[in-house]
Design a protein around this motif. Sequence first.
Motif, PDB file in Angstrom:
ATOM      1  N   PHE A 161       0.838  -1.200   0.000  1.00 38.28           N
ATOM      2  CA  PHE A 161       0.000   0.000   0.000  1.00 38.28           C
ATOM      3  C   PHE A 161       0.877   1.256   0.000  1.00 38.28           C
ATOM      4  CE2 PHE A 161      -2.379   3.438   1.859  1.00 38.28           C
ATOM      5  CZ  PHE A 161      -3.672   3.291   1.381  1.00 38.28           C
ATOM      6  N   ALA A 162       1.898   1.271   0.852  1.00 35.05           N
ATOM      7  CA  ALA A 162       2.790   2.431   0.926  1.00 35.05           C
ATOM      8  C   ALA A 162       3.504   2.652  -0.405  1.00 35.05           C
ATOM      9  CB  ALA A 162       3.811   2.244   2.053  1.00 35.05           C
ATOM     10  N   ARG A 163       3.976   1.576  -1.001  1.00 32.58           N
ATOM     11  CA  ARG A 163       4.641   1.702  -2.309  1.00 32.58           C
ATOM     12  C   ARG A 163       3.702   2.317  -3.344  1.00 32.58           C
ATOM     13  NH1 ARG A 163       5.667  -3.169  -2.687  1.00 32.58           N
ATOM     14  NH2 ARG A 163       4.209  -3.912  -4.273  1.00 32.58           N
ATOM     15  N   HIS A 164       2.475   1.858  -3.355  1.00 33.63           N
ATOM     16  CA  HIS A 164       1.498   2.395  -4.308  1.00 33.63           C
ATOM     17  C   HIS A 164       1.202   3.864  -4.036  1.00 33.63           C
ATOM     18  CE1 HIS A 164      -0.187  -1.875  -5.362  1.00 33.63           C
ATOM     19  NE2 HIS A 164       0.885  -1.556  -6.059  1.00 33.63           N
ATOM     20  N   PHE A 165       1.122   4.251  -2.751  1.00 33.76           N
ATOM     21  CA  PHE A 165       0.771   5.635  -2.486  1.00 33.76           C
ATOM     22  C   PHE A 165       1.953   6.579  -2.662  1.00 33.76           C
ATOM     23  CE2 PHE A 165      -0.899   9.394  -0.336  1.00 33.76           C
ATOM     24  CZ  PHE A 165      -2.126   9.476  -0.983  1.00 33.76           C
ATOM     25  N   HIS A 166       3.161   6.113  -2.444  1.00 31.97           N
ATOM     26  CA  HIS A 166       4.326   6.942  -2.793  1.00 31.97           C
ATOM     27  C   HIS A 166       4.251   7.331  -4.270  1.00 31.97           C
ATOM     28  CE1 HIS A 166       6.660   7.032   0.866  1.00 31.97           C
ATOM     29  NE2 HIS A 166       6.710   5.709   0.978  1.00 31.97           N
ATOM     30  N   ALA A 167       3.869   6.367  -5.106  1.00 37.81           N
ATOM     31  CA  ALA A 167       3.752   6.646  -6.540  1.00 37.81           C
ATOM     32  C   ALA A 167       2.642   7.654  -6.828  1.00 37.81           C
ATOM     33  CB  ALA A 167       3.499   5.345  -7.310  1.00 37.81           C
ATOM     34  N   VAL A 168       1.560   7.606  -6.058  1.00 39.66           N
ATOM     35  CA  VAL A 168       0.468   8.565  -6.230  1.00 39.66           C
ATOM     36  C   VAL A 168       0.943   9.983  -5.903  1.00 39.66           C
ATOM     37  CG1 VAL A 168      -1.786   9.288  -5.326  1.00 39.66           C
ATOM     38  CG2 VAL A 168      -1.365   6.871  -5.845  1.00 39.66           C
ATOM     39  N   ILE A 169       1.684  10.122  -4.813  1.00 37.24           N
ATOM     40  CA  ILE A 169       2.195  11.450  -4.426  1.00 37.24           C
ATOM     41  C   ILE A 169       3.071  12.022  -5.533  1.00 37.24           C
ATOM     42  CG2 ILE A 169       3.640  12.707  -2.779  1.00 37.24           C
ATOM     43  CD1 ILE A 169       2.777  10.572  -0.664  1.00 37.24           C
ATOM     44  N   GLU A 170       3.932  11.195  -6.101  1.00 38.18           N
ATOM     45  CA  GLU A 170       4.812  11.666  -7.172  1.00 38.18           C
ATOM     46  C   GLU A 170       4.027  12.000  -8.434  1.00 38.18           C
ATOM     47  OE1 GLU A 170       8.294  12.439  -6.987  1.00 38.18           O
ATOM     48  OE2 GLU A 170       7.316  12.506  -5.011  1.00 38.18           O
ATOM     49  N   ALA A 171       2.955  11.266  -8.690  1.00 41.47           N
ATOM     50  CA  ALA A 171       2.106  11.581  -9.838  1.00 41.47           C
ATOM     51  C   ALA A 171       1.418  12.930  -9.644  1.00 41.47           C
ATOM     52  CB  ALA A 171       1.066  10.480 -10.046  1.00 41.47           C
ATOM     53  N   TYR A 172       1.010  13.217  -8.408  1.00 44.67           N
ATOM     54  CA  TYR A 172       0.429  14.532  -8.120  1.00 44.67           C
ATOM     55  C   TYR A 172       1.459  15.637  -8.361  1.00 44.67           C
ATOM     56  CZ  TYR A 172      -4.324  13.872  -6.383  1.00 44.67           C
ATOM     57  OH  TYR A 172      -5.682  13.657  -6.305  1.00 44.67           O
ATOM     58  N   ASP A 173       2.736  15.340  -8.107  1.00 44.21           N
ATOM     59  CA  ASP A 173       3.773  16.328  -8.378  1.00 44.21           C
ATOM     60  C   ASP A 173       3.912  16.565  -9.881  1.00 44.21           C
ATOM     61  OD1 ASP A 173       5.973  18.053  -7.408  1.00 44.21           O
ATOM     62  OD2 ASP A 173       7.240  16.635  -8.500  1.00 44.21           O
ATOM     63  N   ARG A 174       3.841  15.501 -10.671  1.00 44.10           N
ATOM     64  CA  ARG A 174       3.900  15.671 -12.137  1.00 44.10           C
ATOM     65  C   ARG A 174       2.699  16.478 -12.620  1.00 44.10           C
ATOM     66  NH1 ARG A 174       5.556  10.331 -11.777  1.00 44.10           N
ATOM     67  NH2 ARG A 174       3.685   9.416 -12.704  1.00 44.10           N
ATOM     68  N   GLU A 175       1.533  16.217 -12.017  1.00 43.77           N
ATOM     69  CA  GLU A 175       0.349  16.982 -12.386  1.00 43.77           C
ATOM     70  C   GLU A 175       0.510  18.453 -12.004  1.00 43.77           C
ATOM     71  OE1 GLU A 175      -3.931  16.711 -10.564  1.00 43.77           O
ATOM     72  OE2 GLU A 175      -3.781  15.251 -12.200  1.00 43.77           O
ATOM     73  N   PHE A 176       1.138  18.719 -10.856  1.00 42.80           N
ATOM     74  CA  PHE A 176       1.395  20.095 -10.437  1.00 42.80           C
ATOM     75  C   PHE A 176       2.236  20.806 -11.487  1.00 42.80           C
ATOM     76  CE2 PHE A 176       1.448  23.064  -6.794  1.00 42.80           C
ATOM     77  CZ  PHE A 176       2.398  23.980  -7.248  1.00 42.80           C
ATOM     78  N   ARG A 177       3.292  20.144 -11.945  1.00 51.11           N
ATOM     79  CA  ARG A 177       4.179  20.766 -12.930  1.00 51.11           C
ATOM     80  C   ARG A 177       3.471  20.958 -14.273  1.00 51.11           C
ATOM     81  NH1 ARG A 177       7.955  17.009 -13.658  1.00 51.11           N
ATOM     82  NH2 ARG A 177       7.610  15.673 -11.846  1.00 51.11           N
ATOM     83  N   ASN A 178       2.703  19.969 -14.685  1.00 55.17           N
ATOM     84  CA  ASN A 178       1.970  20.099 -15.950  1.00 55.17           C
ATOM     85  C   ASN A 178       1.029  21.296 -15.922  1.00 55.17           C
ATOM     86  OD1 ASN A 178       3.109  17.901 -17.268  1.00 55.17           O
ATOM     87  ND2 ASN A 178       1.470  16.483 -16.736  1.00 55.17           N
ATOM     88  N   ARG A 179       0.271  21.418 -14.844  1.00 53.81           N
ATOM     89  CA  ARG A 179      -0.690  22.522 -14.762  1.00 53.81           C
ATOM     90  C   ARG A 179       0.018  23.868 -14.633  1.00 53.81           C
ATOM     91  NH1 ARG A 179      -5.371  21.602 -10.556  1.00 53.81           N
ATOM     92  NH2 ARG A 179      -5.892  23.670 -11.366  1.00 53.81           N
ATOM     93  N   SER A 180       1.094  23.908 -13.867  1.00 54.57           N
ATOM     94  CA  SER A 180       1.815  25.168 -13.699  1.00 54.57           C
ATOM     95  C   SER A 180       2.412  25.649 -15.024  1.00 54.57           C
ATOM     96  CB  SER A 180       2.935  24.995 -12.663  1.00 54.57           C
ATOM     97  OG  SER A 180       2.397  24.679 -11.389  1.00 54.57           O
ATOM     98  N   GLU A 181       2.799  24.697 -15.870  1.00 57.77           N
ATOM     99  CA  GLU A 181       3.422  25.034 -17.153  1.00 57.77           C
ATOM    100  C   GLU A 181       2.434  25.031 -18.316  1.00 57.77           C
ATOM    101  OE1 GLU A 181       6.436  22.062 -17.403  1.00 57.77           O
ATOM    102  OE2 GLU A 181       7.493  22.763 -15.585  1.00 57.77           O
ATOM    103  N   GLY A 182       1.156  24.693 -18.030  1.00 53.16           N
ATOM    104  CA  GLY A 182       0.153  24.636 -19.083  1.00 53.16           C
ATOM    105  C   GLY A 182       0.368  23.498 -20.065  1.00 53.16           C
ATOM    106  N   ASN A 183       0.990  22.411 -19.591  1.00 55.26           N
ATOM    107  CA  ASN A 183       1.307  21.270 -20.450  1.00 55.26           C
ATOM    108  C   ASN A 183       0.170  20.251 -20.438  1.00 55.26           C
ATOM    109  OD1 ASN A 183       2.775  19.322 -21.967  1.00 55.26           O
ATOM    110  ND2 ASN A 183       3.376  18.320 -20.056  1.00 55.26           N
TER     111      ASN A 183
END
Length: 361
Positions: A161-183
Amino acid sequence: MPAFSHSTTTASTAIAVPPSLSLPVIEAAFPRRLHPYWPRLQEKTRVWLLEKRLMPADKIREYADGLCYTDLMAGYYSGAPDEVLQAIADYSAWFFVWDDRHDRDIVYGRPDAWRRLRFRLHAALDSPRHHLLHPDPLVAGFADCMMRIYSFLPATWNARFARHFHAVIEAYDREFRNRSEGNIPTVEEYLALRRLTFAHWIWTDLLEASAGCELPDSIRKHPGYRRAALLSQEFAAWYNDLCSLPKEIAGDEVHNLGISLIKHEGLTLEDAVAEVRRRIEECIADFLVAEQGTLRLADRLDDGTVRGMELSAAVRSCLGNMRNWFSSVYWFHHESGRYMVDSWDDRSTPPYVNNEAAGEK
């Protein structure tokens, strides 16, 4: 009017679904079920949100019940022990609050606040006991959820479960960057990212907690079981995209299957909506096939031994709740105030969110 009676576990619906969002096969072939603990669940999650300071008291009073977060989980994890369902429901409510904070940090240009939160959630996931009194309510609330959820199954399940949620947190970071850059990601990039930001494997892991049984890899990775699990989550993610499209266009979002189709496949808005619907309907049909294969797996597991009977029952429980996810997600989108953008004063600003970066004052 809710799509179910509070006094029963199944009921017919009484909600008028807009034709563009209507899926007759869900209404006909996926009856909605409600865990009998639901009324208490709703009350206790409301209290938990207040105690953990995850929403202001006035917003809890005005919006918490109408957001229907507990309804979503009570319609999904049928048969879960009450304390397991309560932990999952509180975690689900936390997840929505986290998603809103992430959105507001993007909208208000708070990358430093997001970065701190990201690292703190990683730390709390690995060591929740040490974060129960964290000054940021989102971190402390998350730690409380993890302490409870980690208590239900063995350490091997907790590590997964922890391994899966670590990946979710990092995916949210990629989404943060995409939205901030309009990508706007391509369709394939988006689908891969969506499986993480929607936390496909987290909700699937929690099926085992609901069933009270950690499944071995041989079952979880069985093609039929894994496909049924993936399809139930893909349906939820894509139907959410279909229902969220007006809200996300108004909020200058870049993460939506419809938006990716418009940007990278050259579809019109009308054609993109039709394509998302096509994929959703195909997903439902494919699930029905995978469901039969997984039922055959459950039959084979029941070999007369105690362990075989236990695993067979657990697979049937998990599969039945995968099926429940279709109806629960479907009706949630037509009951929850989270998607009623036409009633908001500002279509890009949900009235139930706190625009401050909590923990950063």
